[in-house]
Design an enzyme around this catalytic site. Structure first.
Site: not given
Ligand code: NAD
Length: 456
Positions: A210, A244
């Site tokens: 990720e 993010c």
């Protein structure tokens, strides 16, 4: 270098006892985790405040509450997810039945970053437990209070041979990666993601990565500007831009740029106060290194709003930079802070071209009322996931697997996606012994002719 072989062996032995394969055991473990998180809510909030100055509101919505909801959803569906599934069988296999058995990998390593230090360690843990694995969590060294709180919660409720927290920095992470793990789930930066994959290759350990990148946010000429401003300001400045999937930069249509930016300034001041540096609830930048890195971008283009900083408190105001091109230093890498550069465009093709000439983003947001424009962007641009007329919100749906593509990541999780990520899908054919169709055997007369009737 310290080795973690004995911890790994303990977990591997525990896994072999098959205790974690019992679905009731997994549900009980999830319930224990849920209860312990609720019990320690105050400690967690204090830790997040100490590490990042997260407000209680942000700590609950984006870390604690998020995780509780993921556990609740998982517990509700786990029995059906974990059961073997009957699937179709082709006519060539007459007499047999086909099944998929989800099975745990064994021992999973979860490496977490600092920006949502609790959520990004515990959300994958939920998947690991649900799928029947043992797990080792390596939380971030940059948020020591939260990592400590996490360790004490885990120690309180789980045996080390089932779930363990190992604290430390890069060396600890590397030492863990040297071990023959059964699964690696990594959340963090692109360069470190590459190293993780290299380490995983040594043992051919499957990975989920990720990662991050520059996520574009497009504001088209027909967008609902008031709502766009509010939803973008929230998605960008929550956690001081250290998200993010925060909009990294804006592409704004030149015909509405001035009106939009005026609206954006008004909205941001409403959300974070006229003097955000004095707002006691505005998240701070995680470290002096990141503070300095972000401050160095302040001379890019023109400051349209914000631009003030407080080094002592590691705080930076919500800032918008205009007159930006792809040549500026702020456009080189993921920003990960409360600075929003604005590019303008006249034709959508410029936007698509601009995004295409850079690595595939983790998220993309497009604000427009026009269905054709929405579809054009969704069909032409590759990105991990995103929203039409919103930002960040796709992340919190358990029905939308979350992950990147290309350099923004490999694999996805959340909801059933979380269970699937930590499960191997074992395909099984159960054949009848009542009869035996002869065509597959080489000694059958005209076998090939008969096979060709089915395999064509
Ligand atoms: P990072 O990659 O520096 O560190 C992440 C973790 O990896 C930490 O636990 C750290 O100790 C460990 N680590 C660091 N260097 C290592 C090395 N050489 N070998 C092994 N392990 C190492 O990331 P960060 O600064 O903590 O987090 C910010 C990054 O994470 C941003 O790029 C952001 O986009 C990304 N991120 C992605 C997601 C997502 O869900 N896709 C979520 C949050 C953050």
């Amino acid at each position: 270098m310290e080795t973690y072989r004995s911890l790994l062996n303990k977990q591997k032995s525990f896994f072999k006892t098959e205790t974690t394969k019992n679905v009731g055991y997994r549900i009980e473990a999830l319930q224990k985790l849920r209860t312990a998180i609720k019990k320690n809510e105050k400690t967690l909030m204090e830790a997040l405040r100490a590490d990042l100055n997260k407000s209680e509101f942000d700590a609950y919505t984006s870390e604690i509450g998020f995780v509780l909801e993921e556990i609740r959803f998982t517990m509700k569906h786990l029995r059906s997810w974990a059961a073997p599934k009957k699937v179709k069988t082709p006519v060539t296999h007459i007499g047999s039945n086909s099944y998929i058995y989800p099975e745990p990998y064994g021992v999973a390593l979860i490496i977490a970053p600092w920006n949502y230090p609790f959520q990004l360690a515990v959300a994958p843990l939920i998947g690991a437990i649900a799928a029947g694995n043992c797990a080792i969590i390596k939380p971030s060294e940059l948020t020591p209070k939260t990592s400590e709180a996490l360790e004490s919660i885990i120690k309180e409720i789980f045996l080390e041979e089932y779930i363990a927290v190992v604290q430390g920095g890069v060396e600890t992470s590397q030492a863990l990666l040297n071990e023959p793990l059964d699964y690696i789930f990594f959340t963090g930066s692109v360069p470190v993601g590459k190293m993780i994959m290299e380490s995983a290759a040594k043992h051919l350990t499957p990975v989920t990565l990720e990662l991050g990148g520059k996520s574009p946010c497009i504001v088209h000429e027909d967008a609902n500007l008031k709502l766009a401003a509010k939803r973008i300001a929230w998605g960008k400045f929550t956690n001081a831009g250290q998200t993010c999937i925060a909009p990294d930069y804006l592409y704004v249509h030149k015909s509405i740029k001035d009106v939009f930016l005026k609206q954006f300034r008004e909205t941001t001041l409403e959300l974070y106060g006229k003097e955000p540096l004095k707002n006691p609830d505005f998240t701070r930048i995680v470290s002096e290194r990141h503070f300095d890195r972000l401050s160095s971008f302040l001379d890019n283009g023109q400051i349209f709003m914000g631009g003030n900083t407080d080094k002592e408190r590691l705080t930076i105001e919500p800032t918008v930079l205009t007159d930006i091109t792809w040549e500026e230093s702020i456009m080189r890498d993921e920003i990960f802070g409360p600075l929003l550069p604005v590019l303008e465009y006249g034709d959508l093709s410029e936007v698509i071209e601009g995004i295409h000439s850079h690595p595939k983003p983790l998220a993309l947001y497009i604000f427009t009322e026009n269905n054709n424009i929405q579809e054009e962007v969704l069909n032409k641009v590759s990105f991990g996931g995103g929203c039409v007329n919103d930002t960040v919100y796709h992340f919190v749906s358990p029905y939308l697997p979350f992950g990147g593509v290309g350099t923004s990541g490999i694999g996805a999780y959340h909801g059933k996606g979380n269970f699937d990520t930590f499960s191997h899908q074992k395909s099984v054919l159960k054949q009848t012994t009542k009869f035996d169709i002869p065509f597959r055997y080489p000694n059958v007369k005209n076998g090939l002719g008969k096979i060709k009737l089915f395999m064509k």
